[in-house]
Design an enzyme around this catalytic site. Structure first.
Site, short mmCIF file in Angstrom:
data_model
loop_
_atom_site.label_atom_id
_atom_site.label_comp_id
_atom_site.label_asym_id
_atom_site.label_seq_id
_atom_site.Cartn_x
_atom_site.Cartn_y
_atom_site.Cartn_z
CE LYS A 173 21.04 23.99 61.19
NZ LYS A 173 21.99 23.00 60.05
CD GLU A 196 18.41 24.45 53.89
OE1 GLU A 196 18.54 24.93 54.91
OE2 GLU A 196 19.43 24.26 53.12
CG HIS A 222 15.87 23.68 59.38
ND1 HIS A 222 17.21 23.54 58.65
CD2 HIS A 222 15.42 25.11 59.37
CE1 HIS A 222 17.26 24.69 58.07
NE2 HIS A 222 16.25 25.65 58.67
CG ASN A 223 19.88 21.25 57.44
OD1 ASN A 223 19.44 22.18 58.06
ND2 ASN A 223 21.29 21.19 57.33
CB SER A 263 19.22 27.07 60.76
OG SER A 263 19.10 27.27 59.52
P1 NDP Z 1 34.99 24.90 59.59
O1 NDP Z 1 34.05 23.69 59.77
O2 NDP Z 1 35.67 24.90 58.64
O3 NDP Z 1 35.95 24.31 60.80
C1 NDP Z 1 37.25 25.05 61.02
C2 NDP Z 1 37.42 25.33 62.58
O4 NDP Z 1 37.66 24.00 63.09
C3 NDP Z 1 38.68 26.30 62.87
O5 NDP Z 1 38.58 27.04 64.07
C4 NDP Z 1 39.89 25.06 63.05
O6 NDP Z 1 40.97 25.55 63.69
C5 NDP Z 1 39.00 24.21 63.78
N1 NDP Z 1 39.58 22.77 63.90
C6 NDP Z 1 39.46 21.82 62.97
N2 NDP Z 1 40.04 20.62 63.30
C7 NDP Z 1 40.61 21.10 64.59
C8 NDP Z 1 41.15 20.03 65.48
N3 NDP Z 1 41.30 18.80 65.45
N4 NDP Z 1 41.35 20.72 66.74
C9 NDP Z 1 40.90 21.97 67.05
N5 NDP Z 1 40.38 22.61 66.15
C10 NDP Z 1 40.22 22.17 64.96
O7 NDP Z 1 34.22 26.05 60.43
P2 NDP Z 1 32.99 26.56 60.16
O8 NDP Z 1 33.01 27.93 60.93
O9 NDP Z 1 32.48 26.68 58.73
O10 NDP Z 1 31.93 25.83 60.90
C11 NDP Z 1 32.11 25.27 62.07
C12 NDP Z 1 30.85 24.36 62.60
O11 NDP Z 1 29.69 24.77 62.27
C13 NDP Z 1 31.14 23.11 61.63
O12 NDP Z 1 30.67 21.89 62.36
C14 NDP Z 1 29.85 23.04 60.62
O13 NDP Z 1 29.33 22.17 60.19
C15 NDP Z 1 28.94 24.07 61.66
N6 NDP Z 1 28.03 24.93 60.79
C16 NDP Z 1 28.58 25.95 59.69
C17 NDP Z 1 27.80 26.50 58.98
C18 NDP Z 1 28.19 27.36 57.89
O14 NDP Z 1 27.45 27.94 57.15
N7 NDP Z 1 29.67 27.52 57.49
C19 NDP Z 1 26.16 26.63 59.42
C20 NDP Z 1 25.86 25.93 60.49
C21 NDP Z 1 26.82 25.12 61.16
P3 NDP Z 1 42.16 26.15 63.05
O15 NDP Z 1 41.94 27.75 62.77
O16 NDP Z 1 43.33 25.87 63.92
O17 NDP Z 1 42.30 25.29 61.73
#
Ligand code: NDP
Length: 477
Positions: free
Chosen positions: A183, A190, A186-187, A128
């Site tokens: 988690k 929130e 937690h949400n 988080s």
């Molecule tokens: P995203 O959820 O937008 O995911 C993008 C990433 O996933 C890129 O690296 C992408 O690779 C990869 N990806 C997507 N599909 C595939 C696939 N089929 N095979 C391999 N790689 C893949 O990224 P975030 O950084 O926002 O979040 C990452 C995780 O963290 C998620 O599960 C999210 O729910 C969680 N999270 C996010 C928060 C936030 O504030 N954003 C907070 C806490 C948790 P490519 O570059 O090749 O497209």
């Protein structure tokens, strides 16, 4: 093999986590499906620490020291399953695969069981704090085996946020899905916290008659006291902000439709499955849902009801103090409900979650970080088997002192026609638990009448049914 840890999935979260590990002295192997992202990270931040960029899963695994620790930060759902499968095939027994995405705890349980078959430790962890937290120190809630925490824990403790007393905001939550479950709740909490703050704002605006900038001042003052928290702090910031284009308060130009990504809904769905009452969290999820029904709201605008009349002057100041009491009491109730859900999940899945420790690792890094959480840790330390946070002496005393104002605020909201579902529902929950008798007796009578569902008696053991269609004598079943 030189890297202490690897990160695959280098979008905002993965990139920032990787940088956080590197800035703390760990050599980090980097991997991303689209290799350009890996290169971009190294180009922009390579100077921050030791990175080992890799171009394939195989190369990434080869770069890791044994036992290998790899954090997966890809899109939740199917992409996570695909990536886990790809890497699991390359790992060896004893290696650790970490999913830091927002997975549902049931998915984490499933994945953990499948990977355990291959001797791989799977750690589903809640993270988080968003983007900034990932870089500067998030609150981290890992599940998984004890052995996995032994290897991974020291790394997580280095990159996690620090609480005001310096303690790292991470701890082993329990086996398999425990981390993602914590988690999720937690949400949910929130959501409830945000809804209560929104109701306080609405009442200060409509009933006390204060302007957004004045309300920001009120929140700033509250943030010096027992409500001291990140959400209260940012509320003041948002309310102070003026829209550059129109010169109006920012809060007046934003469409009043709250969106959601689903973890609040999961918290409520899971609570329903567990039979745990979390009406405060449910009200918060539903309040967002109501706000989003633009057509329904437009069609209902002419319905009868009072418009709020602003108090002004001393009466406004007195009302403002009352709202603080109502907000604080309602907040205690929503945490009570959230911790009840964690306790129930822990019981059902055999996680043995330390509730005081959960509150302790939420003190830094995460969205609901607050001074108040220390109180929860102390409450559970004083009485580990505490049936409900409300029964903690300290909280009970504070609510006793707040309740007259709390009731007055809920009554005022009702008579002035200002919706306050969070405050009202929290008060109803409190009064329900306090009640000597609930009308559930009548509900049982009705169920027995129409469906012969039977009932229990207050004066003796057994299960009974009244012959409602006959001579109304009572039969023992
Ligand atoms: P995203 O959820 O937008 O995911 C993008 C990433 O996933 C890129 O690296 C992408 O690779 C990869 N990806 C997507 N599909 C595939 C696939 N089929 N095979 C391999 N790689 C893949 O990224 P975030 O950084 O926002 O979040 C990452 C995780 O963290 C998620 O599960 C999210 O729910 C969680 N999270 C996010 C928060 C936030 O504030 N954003 C907070 C806490 C948790 P490519 O570059 O090749 O497209």
């Amino acid at each position: 093999a030189s890297a202490r840890i690897g990160v695959t999935g280098l979008a905002v979260m993965g990139r920032n986590l990787a940088r956080n590990f590197a800035r703390n002295g760990f050599t980090v192997a980097l991997h991303n499906r689209t290799e350009a992202r890996t290169r971009e990270l190294v180009d922009a931040f390579g100077h921050e620490g030791d990175f080992v960029p890799t171009g394939s899963a195989r190369e990434c695994v080869a770069a890791l020291r044994r036992p290998r620790c790899l954090v997966v930060m890809v899109k939740a759902g199917e992409p996570t399953d695909d990536v886990l499968q790809e890497f699991a095939a390359l790992l060896e027994p004893g290696d650790i695969l970490v999913d830091g995405g927002n997975a549902h705890f049931e998915d984490t349980r499933r994945r953990e069981a499948a990977l355990r078959e291959h001797g791989i430790h799977f750690v589903g962890t809640g993270i988080s704090g968003g983007e900034e937290g990932a870089l500067l120190g998030p609150s981290i809630m890992p599940g998984g085996s004890d052995a996995s925490y032994e290897a991974l824990g020291p790394l997580l403790e280095r990159i996690a946020a620090r609480a005001p007393d310096g303690a790292p905001c991470t701890a082993h939550m329990g086996p398999d899905g425990a981390g993602h479950f914590v988690k999720m709740v937690h949400n949910g909490i929130e959501y409830a916290d945000m809804q209560l703050i929104a109701e306080a704002y609405d009442l200060l605006r409509k009933v006390a008659g204060l302007a957004p900038a004045e309300i920001a001042e009120v929140f700033r003052r509250w943030n010096q006291g027992r409500l001291d928290s990140y959400l209260i702090e940012i509320t003041a910031q948002v309310l102070t902000h003026t829209d550059a284009e129109t010169g109006r308060p920012f809060v007046d130009v934003v469409a009043d439709r709250a969106e959601q990504k689903g973890t609040g809904r999961w918290t409520v769905q899971t609570a329903l499955d567990l039979g745990v009452p979390v009406p405060g969290i449910a009200e918060a999820v539903f309040a967002r849902s109501v706000s989003g029904h633009a057509d329904l709201r437009a069609a209902s605008r002419h319905l009868a009801g009072p418009g709020a009349r602003a108090l002004g002057g001393d009466a406004a100041a007195a009302f403002t103090d009352r709202v603080e009491q109502a907000l604080y009491a309602s907040k205690i109730v929503s945490y009570t409900q959230g911790f009840h859900e964690i306790a129930a999940g822990s019981g059902k899945y055999g996680w043995n979650i330390d509730l005081g420790r959960v509150a302790a690792i939420w003190r830094g890094g995460c969205i609901i970080r607050a001074a108040f959480l220390d109180r929860i840790t102390r409450a559970y330390a004083a009485q580990p088997g505490l049936p409900s946070l409300l029964t903690d002496k300290g909280f009970a005393t504070e609510i006793a002192a707040a309740q007259d104002d709390w009731r007055a605020v809920v009554a005022t909201a009702a008579t002035q026609g200002v919706p306050a579902p969070g405050f009202a529902s929290a008060l109803a929950y409190y009064d329900s638990l306090r009640a000597e008798r609930l009308p559930a007796a009548l509900t049982q009578g009705q169920r027995d009448y129409f469906g012969a569902h039977t009932y229990r008696r207050t004066d003796r053991d057994g299960v009974f049914h009244t012959l409602w269609a006959g001579d109304r004598t009572e039969a023992e079943g």
